[in-house]
Design an enzyme around this catalytic site. Sequence first.
Site: not given
Ligand code: GTR
Length: 440
Positions: A267, A408
């Site tokens: 991420s 995610h």
């Molecule tokens: C989200 C963000 C992403 C990603 C994510 C993370 O809120 O929009 O770009 O980086 O966080 O790091 O878990």
Amino acid sequence: MRWALWVLVASLGAVMSESIGRAGDEPNYDESKVPSYELPDPLKSASGRTIISPEEWRRVRRPEILKLFTEQMYGRAPKRPEAVLFEESLIADNVLGGKGEFRNVRIWLLGRREGPAMDVLLVLPKKAPRPVPAFVAMNFRGNASTHPHPKIPLSRNWMRNDPRRGFVDHRMTEKARGVAASRWPYEQILDRGYAVATVYYGDVDPDFDDGFQNGIHPWFYRPGQRRPAPDEWGSIAAWAWGLSRIMDYLERQDRIDPKHVAVMGHSRLGKTALWAGATDSRFGIVISNNSGCGGAALSRRRFGETVRRINTSFPHWFCENFKKYNDREDAMPFDQHMLLALIAPRPVLVCSAEEDRWADPRGEFLSCLHADPVYRLLGTDGLGTKTMPPVHRPVLTTVGYHIRAGKHDVTALDWKVYCDFADRHWKRGGKSERRGGAAK
Ligand code: GTR
């Protein structure tokens, strides 16, 4: 009274038009609504010259692209400190079913005892022949969140609150031990013959927008400077700089082989891993997991998270100049395929998750595809496909791509793919050794 009512209606109208104005902010998840766009050609120099040799790439085009990303997106970071200062201690021997050892390495970020330090957790296999290859990866919740062992020091630095999981008053508590363990299948990684070095990213810079008053940034301010200049480092560049400080240490010890270090991140830390890999060629392999916007995904697709959205939610991640491109993706003289190209010819693996549409899996794949010409120019096999593979069918060529089912996250399956990728490119392991040899 009537007048007051009019004011109320008028201001309600303003609020409504504001929210209508923002309707355009709804993320697009519809492939048919992706705008048509033209990507900058990584093999065409700013002066319009076509790059046809590896030598020209190295001398002309790569420095141009690196400068663009440095000044327009992530921001310039300071040079490496002249001295390297660290202190190692054993945390626990015989962990992970007797297969491993935990050590702590405190690295002073300025190369001297004044100033900030970060604590790196080393997870070392006991049996593998030394020096071992390793994954270097930052964590989100402190080293002690990666495994429940009671002796891993609890970070005392700022953390995002999550009382249910043991993060209270912006501090980590005993309750938080091991909360992120599913993302760190240490035993499985050790079984594959790899070590892990992990550090809490907040040791380098706490992840919230405070105008760069805390963390590493102020230590580098010139007299009178109050925040980074528009082309100077944001938090992602600071975290990446921290990863390079781990490399400085790894070059000075003998358990881990510094020539076989893969940098990995998930991420926002996947964005960080890519930038660390682009700026520091000591990372032999670069792996991003679900890195999305500002990472591996093409910004011009505006699918899921967009440049404006990321710069608004996280104003501290990129340098100030990057905000110029809010809603102006087509004006960017670069896109994220060129970030991958900066890593060439070193192997890069881009990993997506099917349900993580916010990170635009297809946009991540397309970056690989458009980085491929650079990888091929440099004599590698590039990306071994033109079509996006289905889930669980990783492509492990020099530009690798993997998409798994689910959300995610980082899973044990992802780590299996990282190890397969590293085995293949470092020609390790029986089966993969044969495949690695045949990889063309
Ligand atoms: C989200 C963000 C992403 C990603 C994510 C993370 O809120 O929009 O770009 O980086 O966080 O790091 O878990």
